[in-house]
Design a protein around this motif. Structure first.
Motif: not given
Lengths: 280, 280, 280, 280
Positions: C46, C50, C71, C260-261, C264-265, D254, D261
């Motif tokens: 992930s 990201y 996920r 996971h937080q 996401e950022h 982003q 998303q």
């Protein structure tokens, strides 16, 4: 027909008493979701949990256990093919939803038949989707329970025998009496037929026209019915109203509103109506 | 009884020291979740992770691995049916939760027995749900460990033998002494019995009356206990307070608050109390 | 040691050229996640997605396919036990992460050996967690590739032979030279050893002390390395900085920050540094 | 070439009529997702649901059922290896997406062949990814249907025989005529070839350069095509525009925008264009 008002809904959604526990708000069993249509029972079960039902169990095909728990750890699961397990669970609950994603094959018929055979008179039974079609195609006798039917127009045609163009209030009312239950006829301006009044919903726009929306309503009706059980008609009417109320709120900024989005907003919407009650 | 205050909680939730690593905040093992009740152990494990436990392992039925990881990649998993694996993992952890979704069948009893046999005196053992009922129904001897029981009133009746209407502070206290552990008696105004004081919680409204809420508390208690281990009573009391504190915050705008929503707000709530400590 | 500055990071995270496609930003293969530790490889993968890697494939135990896709539908999966598949995929990628949740059993060793045998000199190989321990315990020879090691202090002790209390810059530097790769030594004030300078991180608080945080870093390093490949050291240093930068931002309102937080950022944080570059 | 304008999109995305139901907005079948590439078909199916298609069914490898439902309970699933089931479902839908994550092995070829054999002239068929490559490598004859191809430049090279550096408007147009379908050539400034005009997209930045972005577009095209079916070209053009429009909005903050998303923002973006139509 009586147009459903916010006032009626606010009166129905009671502020919860302090000294209560999960058992105070009822047990719901949702039955459905074969290997193809598992999403339908996930939506129905989620709606029941988010609507405040104390304990929700989902009887479904085991292939759906992982996805259901990934979305909704608050629910319990059993195999809807396991007759003994299903029978035992049926004995413990206040309301049953049968139909979302159930399918119409032999196994579905067997499950539906088991539910009909086992349900008791004081239990609430919400009959939706495939279950309605199975009743119509197999001419099944209805059980003695507090029945709530949630057909859309085509399912109503199959169940009632009244063709879509001819589904007038008078004709629908006659069949509702025969069915001896509440009928939520889902359509533009949904109509709810009960032993006394007929209600009409003036909420709900075309942003709701998407798969899974009816499955979501079944879970809401189940949870409203067990929580506000003293007035079953008001509970069903209120669940139907809140369902479309949320969609219309979301529809202000969305072209389409997805069922799982409706579900996530139920706790806030119910709080809104519970709070506005004092002024109603 | 002493009413639990924000001041006590703020004193307990210490600001973390800079030079720490995941090992500094303890290891928790959650044991539960059979094929039917997997959601319960997902909630317990999630609560432990979000409460800041450094390392969480979940011993559960393999059918729950996918849904647990889909929700919580931060946890590790083992098969709770594999005796050797479970025994080895038990040796490595600081606190164990046993019970959420464990069930009461022969396999559940076997797992519980293994945990009781293997746990060591310096380890914390939180006993919840099915595990409490199994102790009561099978008259199991309790192990020598730092025991914390989290029954609701009906489970307490089964464990203590005191009928619900007669569960007075004095009677409960006697049984707590016999059990030789902390008892968190979940109810309207939850009571916590310890060797010294008895505490009472004046937070927590009926928006919490939904399935999975108690499972969530077990994970919080485990993580608080390993992090603030010097004062076990204060850790248990604080976890219980924060659990209801979050629910009440969410309950301002929600008719019902779901366990997974409580969990997602734990890191913020703990930061709130850790920060307010300096002024307490 | 040189303290890592925001200026260095801003210089590294380049604004993307308009005429680019997913192939422009590299291919990453993450290898790990046995049946017990699947969450680790989900987090690593992930983080790579990201962080802007164009194409991420995860080689893992098949038991993790469902949770990974639930996920992260953006990643592809292969069975890490299937030698032929893994070999073919290794030929196609720019960077490989090996280790998160890999475990240390015979199968893990076999997978690691295959990766070491197959990797090419121009490929980046990030070695983490179990892979580091396997190298240490089995005295494995290191492959000829662009190596990046990401041990925490205990893993570094096992790999380097330097006990935790004696891990000085000078001693660490000697082993880094022997290893012929970059070493990210994760600790309070993480240190990064390279052929030229040694860097030190002055970000990152105890809110990061939780399981999965290191797995997350491996995916970030992989994606930064393939995107900003002209300066591998700067890429590794920047990934490490952004990882803690996000945690510290979240740590202002959270007692613990979950991996996971952080993940996401990442897209927002990278945009922040890419934008601030023009003024740097 | 004609640059695609917001005006065209606003004219295409019609405000929904009040008296509509889920059947009014079409049925889409997405076919793809083998055991390795399940995420691709999850993204395609999700995009179709969020774009307002009334009913979406996903034909995929059963290994993807759980992850798909965990993300998207609104979709139905069938096994894409089950010929009879797939044939029956093909008969019921308005548009089919074939290709995302389909792979190129013998089973993929068999599935593609079945779709080509079964599709009817009045149905829309979106051909993407592996399906394009299979056509090229196996010289498959194209079926008689409303064809839409969504190649990126390399896939277009394989399908059209025109090398990437020589893909001029004139040459592309010749092949589009031979293919007898719409061609969405995905690149920096995506071009859409139709029987009449050629369109060019001036939206979409490098933040979109990540895996799964094209899969997402296929689902959007399918849902736009069934909803705005009277003008197929305008529907395809509008879906392509909205896809990049959302990415550019997210790209403001982003560094990379993930496909899932984009998907989550479709309902809001479509509402934006539907509302602005009256002034267009």
């Amino acid at each position: 027909m009586q147009i459903i008002t916010e006032k009626l809904v606010s009166k129905t959604i009671k502020k919860r008493a302090s000294n209560t526990h999960k058992g105070s708000f009822g047990r719901v069993l949702t039955v459905g979701g074969n290997a193809q249509f598992g999403g339908a029972i996930i939506l129905s079960s989620s709606a029941a949990v988010y609507s405040g039902c104390g304990l929700v169990t989902t009887a479904t095909d085991p292939t759906n256990f992982a996805s259901l728990h990934a979305r909704l750890p608050e629910a319990m699961v059993i195999d809807f093919n396991a007759g003994q397990e299903l029978t035992e669970m049926l004995a413990k609950v206040d309301a049953v939803v049968i139909g979302p994603g159930l399918g119409e094959d032999a196994k579905a018929l067997q499950t539906l038949t088991l539910v009909f055979k086992t349900i008791r008179a004081e239990q609430i039974l919400i009959i939706d989707g495939s279950a309605i079609d199975l009743i119509a195609s197999h001419h099944l006798a209805l059980p003695n329970a507090k029945l709530i039917f949630t057909p859309h127009e085509m399912e109503w045609q199959r169940l009632s025998g009244i063709p879509i163009g001819q589904q007038s209030e008078a004709k629908n009312k006659v069949v509702q009496q025969e069915l001896n239950g509440i009928v939520v006829l889902k359509k533009h301006h949904t109509e709810i037929y009960t032993d006394e009044k007929t209600f009409q919903l003036h909420l709900g726009g075309p942003e709701m026209a998407t798969g899974g929306m009816g499955d979501t309503l079944t879970g809401m009706i189940a949870a409203f019915s067990t929580q506000f059980s003293s007035e079953l008609v008001a509970a069903v009417v209120s669940a139907t109203y809140v369902h479309s109320f949320i969609a219309d709120q979301l529809g202000k900024t969305q072209y389409v509103t997805l069922p799982h989005q409706i579900i996530e907003h139920i706790p806030q919407a119910m709080a809104h109506f519970a709070a506005s009650k004092t002024n109603a």
